[in-house]
Design an enzyme around this catalytic site. Structure first.
Site, short mmCIF file in Angstrom:
data_model
loop_
_atom_site.label_atom_id
_atom_site.label_comp_id
_atom_site.label_asym_id
_atom_site.label_seq_id
_atom_site.Cartn_x
_atom_site.Cartn_y
_atom_site.Cartn_z
N THR A 1 -25.43 -18.83 121.26
CA THR A 1 -26.31 -19.99 121.13
C THR A 1 -26.73 -20.56 122.47
OG1 THR A 1 -24.44 -21.52 120.95
CG2 THR A 1 -25.28 -20.59 118.90
N ASP A 2 -27.80 -21.33 122.43
CA ASP A 2 -28.31 -21.98 123.65
C ASP A 2 -27.87 -23.45 123.66
OD1 ASP A 2 -29.97 -23.32 121.85
OD2 ASP A 2 -31.77 -22.21 122.44
N MET A 3 -28.42 -24.21 124.57
CA MET A 3 -28.04 -25.62 124.70
C MET A 3 -28.37 -26.43 123.45
SD MET A 3 -28.94 -26.45 128.67
CE MET A 3 -28.56 -28.17 128.46
#
Length: 129
Positions: A14-16
Site C-alpha cells: 500500500t501507499d501513504m
C-alpha cells in the site's frame, strides 16, 4: 480457459493513502501469468535452455478502476485473447469478490539470446490454442 490466482494485499503493497500502490497491480498480474504458464506445464527454464527463447512483456494497456486496500483478498484472472506465431495477447483482471478493480491487456512475445523477436515454440502455440 480462465486461470485464477489468489492474492492477499499486504501492508507493504500500500501507499501513504492506504491503498494498493499502482505498480503493484503489475506485480500481481506478473505472478498470475507465471503461475498460469507453470499450470500449462511449460518450464520456462527449459524453454530458455532448449529453445533459446524467453517470454517478455511487449506492451501493457492498464486501467485502474477501484482501489484495493490492506488485507483485501483479491483474485487475478488471466485469459487468452489471441495467439499468433510470435505473440500471446492476454486479458488480465484483478477482482475483489465481484468488484473489478483493475484490468489489463498484456502482449507477450518471445525473444532469442540476441534480444531479437522469435517465434513462439510450436509446443507452446499448441498448448494455448
Amino acid at each position: 480457459m480462465v486461470h485464477m490466482f489468489p492474492v492477499r494485499v499486504y501492508y507493504e503493497d500500500t501507499d501513504m493513502g492506504g491503498v494498493v500502490y499502482y505498480a503493484n497491480y503489475l506485480r500481481y498480474i506478473e505472478r498470475a501469468r507465471s503461475d498460469w504458464v507453470r499450470s500449462l506445464g511449460i518450464d520456462q527454464n527449459a524453454m530458455r535452455e532448449e529453445d533459446g527463447v524467453v517470454f517478455v512483456v511487449r506492451r501493457v494497456a492498464a486501467e485502474y478502476l477501484k482501489p484495493a486496500k490492506f488485507d483485501d483478498a483479491l483474485e487475478v484472472r488471466t485469459a487468452i485473447k489471441a495467439v499468433t506465431g510470435v505473440r500471446l495477447i492476454l486479458n488480465q483482471e484483478v477482482l475483489r469478490g465481484a468488484d473489478l478493480l483493475f484490468q489489463a491487456e498484456v502482449v507477450i512475445v518471445c525473444i532469442g539470446e540476441s534480444g531479437a523477436p522469435a517465434r513462439l515454440p510450436a509446443n507452446i502455440r499448441r498448448q494455448v490454442h
